[in-house]
Design a protein around this motif. Structure first.
Motif, PDB file in Angstrom:
ATOM      1  N   LEU A 165       0.824  -1.210   0.000  1.00 28.79           N
ATOM      2  CA  LEU A 165       0.000   0.000   0.000  1.00 28.79           C
ATOM      3  C   LEU A 165       0.858   1.261   0.000  1.00 28.79           C
ATOM      4  CD1 LEU A 165      -2.905  -0.999   2.422  1.00 28.79           C
ATOM      5  CD2 LEU A 165      -2.868  -1.052  -0.081  1.00 28.79           C
ATOM      6  N   THR A 166       1.995   1.219   0.695  1.00 29.64           N
ATOM      7  CA  THR A 166       2.891   2.378   0.675  1.00 29.64           C
ATOM      8  C   THR A 166       3.474   2.575  -0.717  1.00 29.64           C
ATOM      9  OG1 THR A 166       3.455   2.059   3.002  1.00 29.64           O
ATOM     10  CG2 THR A 166       4.959   3.406   1.686  1.00 29.64           C
ATOM     11  N   ARG A 167       3.850   1.481  -1.356  1.00 34.03           N
ATOM     12  CA  ARG A 167       4.369   1.588  -2.732  1.00 34.03           C
ATOM     13  C   ARG A 167       3.306   2.147  -3.662  1.00 34.03           C
ATOM     14  NH1 ARG A 167       6.359  -3.664  -1.557  1.00 34.03           N
ATOM     15  NH2 ARG A 167       4.897  -4.593  -3.055  1.00 34.03           N
ATOM     16  N   GLN A 168       2.078   1.655  -3.519  1.00 28.02           N
ATOM     17  CA  GLN A 168       0.994   2.147  -4.373  1.00 28.02           C
ATOM     18  C   GLN A 168       0.750   3.639  -4.166  1.00 28.02           C
ATOM     19  OE1 GLN A 168       0.727  -0.334  -6.716  1.00 28.02           O
ATOM     20  NE2 GLN A 168      -1.465  -0.034  -6.658  1.00 28.02           N
ATOM     21  N   GLY A 169       0.758   4.059  -2.913  1.00 25.30           N
ATOM     22  CA  GLY A 169       0.487   5.463  -2.615  1.00 25.30           C
ATOM     23  C   GLY A 169       1.549   6.396  -3.154  1.00 25.30           C
ATOM     24  N   THR A 170       2.814   6.031  -2.976  1.00 24.23           N
ATOM     25  CA  THR A 170       3.892   6.912  -3.445  1.00 24.23           C
ATOM     26  C   THR A 170       3.985   6.911  -4.970  1.00 24.23           C
ATOM     27  OG1 THR A 170       5.452   5.087  -3.033  1.00 24.23           O
ATOM     28  CG2 THR A 170       5.259   6.795  -1.339  1.00 24.23           C
ATOM     29  N   LEU A 171       3.693   5.769  -5.605  1.00 32.19           N
ATOM     30  CA  LEU A 171       3.675   5.753  -7.072  1.00 32.19           C
ATOM     31  C   LEU A 171       2.502   6.574  -7.611  1.00 32.19           C
ATOM     32  CD1 LEU A 171       4.656   2.073  -7.948  1.00 32.19           C
ATOM     33  CD2 LEU A 171       5.986   4.146  -8.369  1.00 32.19           C
ATOM     34  N   SER A 172       1.376   6.527  -6.911  1.00 32.19           N
ATOM     35  CA  SER A 172       0.255   7.373  -7.307  1.00 32.19           C
ATOM     36  C   SER A 172       0.632   8.845  -7.205  1.00 32.19           C
ATOM     37  CB  SER A 172      -0.972   7.076  -6.430  1.00 32.19           C
ATOM     38  OG  SER A 172      -2.068   7.888  -6.785  1.00 32.19           O
ATOM     39  N   ASP A 173       1.397   9.197  -6.174  1.00 31.33           N
ATOM     40  CA  ASP A 173       1.866  10.571  -6.031  1.00 31.33           C
ATOM     41  C   ASP A 173       2.755  10.963  -7.216  1.00 31.33           C
ATOM     42  OD1 ASP A 173       2.227  13.067  -4.682  1.00 31.33           O
ATOM     43  OD2 ASP A 173       4.157  12.372  -3.971  1.00 31.33           O
ATOM     44  N   LEU A 174       3.626  10.058  -7.658  1.00 32.77           N
ATOM     45  CA  LEU A 174       4.443  10.324  -8.845  1.00 32.77           C
ATOM     46  C   LEU A 174       3.578  10.489 -10.083  1.00 32.77           C
ATOM     47  CD1 LEU A 174       7.667   8.103  -8.716  1.00 32.77           C
ATOM     48  CD2 LEU A 174       7.475  10.582  -8.518  1.00 32.77           C
ATOM     49  N   ASN A 175       2.522   9.676 -10.179  1.00 31.03           N
ATOM     50  CA  ASN A 175       1.614   9.800 -11.320  1.00 31.03           C
ATOM     51  C   ASN A 175       0.969  11.181 -11.349  1.00 31.03           C
ATOM     52  OD1 ASN A 175       0.091   8.780 -13.584  1.00 31.03           O
ATOM     53  ND2 ASN A 175      -1.656   8.560 -12.214  1.00 31.03           N
ATOM     54  N   MET A 176       0.568  11.679 -10.183  1.00 26.76           N
ATOM     55  CA  MET A 176       0.015  13.033 -10.103  1.00 26.76           C
ATOM     56  C   MET A 176       1.054  14.076 -10.527  1.00 26.76           C
ATOM     57  SD  MET A 176      -3.067  12.595  -9.089  1.00 26.76           S
ATOM     58  CE  MET A 176      -3.258  10.897  -9.592  1.00 26.76           C
ATOM     59  N   LEU A 177       2.307  13.840 -10.171  1.00 25.77           N
ATOM     60  CA  LEU A 177       3.387  14.764 -10.501  1.00 25.77           C
ATOM     61  C   LEU A 177       3.672  14.789 -11.998  1.00 25.77           C
ATOM     62  CD1 LEU A 177       5.757  16.601  -9.429  1.00 25.77           C
ATOM     63  CD2 LEU A 177       7.116  14.499  -9.319  1.00 25.77           C
ATOM     64  N   VAL A 178       3.691  13.613 -12.612  1.00 28.82           N
ATOM     65  CA  VAL A 178       4.083  13.487 -14.020  1.00 28.82           C
ATOM     66  C   VAL A 178       2.950  13.872 -14.959  1.00 28.82           C
ATOM     67  CG1 VAL A 178       4.733  11.800 -15.809  1.00 28.82           C
ATOM     68  CG2 VAL A 178       5.852  11.749 -13.570  1.00 28.82           C
ATOM     69  N   ASN A 179       1.715  13.503 -14.605  1.00 29.17           N
ATOM     70  CA  ASN A 179       0.627  13.602 -15.574  1.00 29.17           C
ATOM     71  C   ASN A 179      -0.428  14.666 -15.278  1.00 29.17           C
ATOM     72  OD1 ASN A 179       1.130  11.510 -17.642  1.00 29.17           O
ATOM     73  ND2 ASN A 179       1.174  10.169 -15.861  1.00 29.17           N
ATOM     74  N   VAL A 180      -0.534  15.097 -14.046  1.00 28.50           N
ATOM     75  CA  VAL A 180      -1.439  16.212 -13.730  1.00 28.50           C
ATOM     76  C   VAL A 180      -0.672  17.175 -12.835  1.00 28.50           C
ATOM     77  CG1 VAL A 180      -3.562  14.887 -14.012  1.00 28.50           C
ATOM     78  CG2 VAL A 180      -2.471  14.937 -11.792  1.00 28.50           C
ATOM     79  N   THR A 181      -1.324  18.162 -12.324  1.00 30.75           N
ATOM     80  CA  THR A 181      -0.608  19.138 -11.494  1.00 30.75           C
ATOM     81  C   THR A 181      -0.830  18.893 -10.006  1.00 30.75           C
ATOM     82  OG1 THR A 181      -2.494  20.669 -11.603  1.00 30.75           O
ATOM     83  CG2 THR A 181      -0.786  20.897 -13.290  1.00 30.75           C
ATOM     84  N   GLY A 182      -1.325  17.709  -9.664  1.00 29.92           N
ATOM     85  CA  GLY A 182      -1.715  17.462  -8.284  1.00 29.92           C
ATOM     86  C   GLY A 182      -0.708  16.662  -7.492  1.00 29.92           C
TER      87      GLY A 182
END
Length: 328
Positions: A274-291
């Motif tokens: 779950l920690t890996r999923q959460g931090t990768l989701s944060d990277l996804n927000m960084l790379v693909n949206v502005t969130g």
């Protein structure tokens, strides 16, 4: 980890060829599937063997391939992971991830560098991507809606406003669980129109009003609870604050703000799934949206800026974050 992108590419190819749907009716050989899809038999067999090694399909003793629980989740006639596979594995998302270094060096989204516009502006000129994105959001909501109503009691609210509520699956699930409540589904006009069949099919259309607009401009008044699922994490602090302030302008003193986004740990002290999923989701927000995904402390600061007091923040066992606030 380094080869993880290869698995995504293999899944994308299989889903694009509708392999999970074709196997739903029974085992088939690579030659059978090649004829059904127009693919080359030997390359397709090699793809299927790789997928079998990852449990996506199963290879039988007679050489034919059959479905698994994972392949059933990739069928187009089930609310599973097909849309997510097509989006994450498709060229629009794939090429932006290739420019991750640009984002880290500049702070700009890779998406805007590759496609010339931020995601939500880009989707306005790409109807196919817009439809796929909406499908992904709906599929994800179908998976989580039951968990949300099990984790939070909505029965005490008279009117629930789902801000950025998409095609209405979450709000219709909430209204089914709270039969005395009414709802307002609020999203962009072209999105709200796609919700009408869902609201009607789920039998809550008599208690649900659909409103089109922009949450950066204004929010419908009249709600006791304002729900935002997977909305705040799409935006940076400035834009997220604008959304919250618009809600603050219309929410009653006893109203409640409910944000359903991941709550990241303050420090990464474990590398569990779950920690890996959460931090990768944060990277996804960084790379693909502005969130960004946020910690409880970051949510608290954001709520303060938006005119709310954070009253509780927690994750469920599946990493669904529930962040609750009251008007300050």
């Amino acid at each position: 980890m380094i080869r993880g992108s290869w698995v995504t590419a293999a899944l994308y190819a299989a889903v694009s060829l509708r392999i999970p749907n074709l196997l739903a009716s029974g085992p088939l050989s690579a030659e059978d599937l090649a004829r059904a899809t127009g693919a080359a038999p030997d390359p397709l067999r090699r793809l299927l063997r790789a997928l079998a090694a990852h449990g996506v399909v199963a290879e039988r003793d007679d050489g034919r391939f059959e479905k698994t629980d994972l392949s059933d989740m990739l069928r187009e006639d089930t609310p599973g992971l097909r849309g997510l596979t097509l989006m994450y594995g498709g060229p629009v998302w794939w090429t932006s991830w290739g420019e991750t270094l640009h984002t880290i060096q500049t702070g700009e989204t890779a998406f805007s560098k590759v496609h010339g516009a931020e995601l939500f502006d880009y989707m306005q000129r790409d109807p196919e991507m817009n439809a796929l994105f909406n499908r992904v959001m709906t599929e994800g909501t179908v998976r989580l809606a039951r968990e949300i109503v099990d984790a939070y009691d909505f029965s005490g609210f008279g009117t629930i406003v789902d801000v950025g509520g998409g095609q209405g699956w979450l709000l219709s699930t909430i209204l089914a669980a709270a039969p005395a409540a009414h709802g307002i589904l609020f999203d962009q006009p072209h999105v709200v129109e796609t919700a009408r069949p869902v609201i009607a099919e789920r039998g809550v259309d008599a208690r649900c009003r659909l409103v089109g607009g922009s949450f950066f401009e204004s929010i419908p008044a009249g709600g006791d609870a304002y729900v935002l699922k997977w909305i705040i994490h799409d935006w940076d602090d400035d834009d997220a604050t604008k959304i919250l302030r618009n809600i603050r302008a219309v929410i009653p003193p006893a109203g409640r703000l409910l944000v359903f986004d991941r709550v990241l740990p303050e420090r990464i002290t474990d590398n569990d799934f779950l920690t890996r999923q959460g931090t990768l989701s944060d990277l996804n927000m960084l790379v693909n949206v502005t969130g960004r995904e946020r910690t409880e402390a970051e949510f608290r600061q954001l709520f303060d800026a938006g005119g709310f007091t954070l009253t509780s923040a927690r994750n469920t066992s599946s990493d669904l974050g529930i962040v609750e606030g009251a008007p300050a």
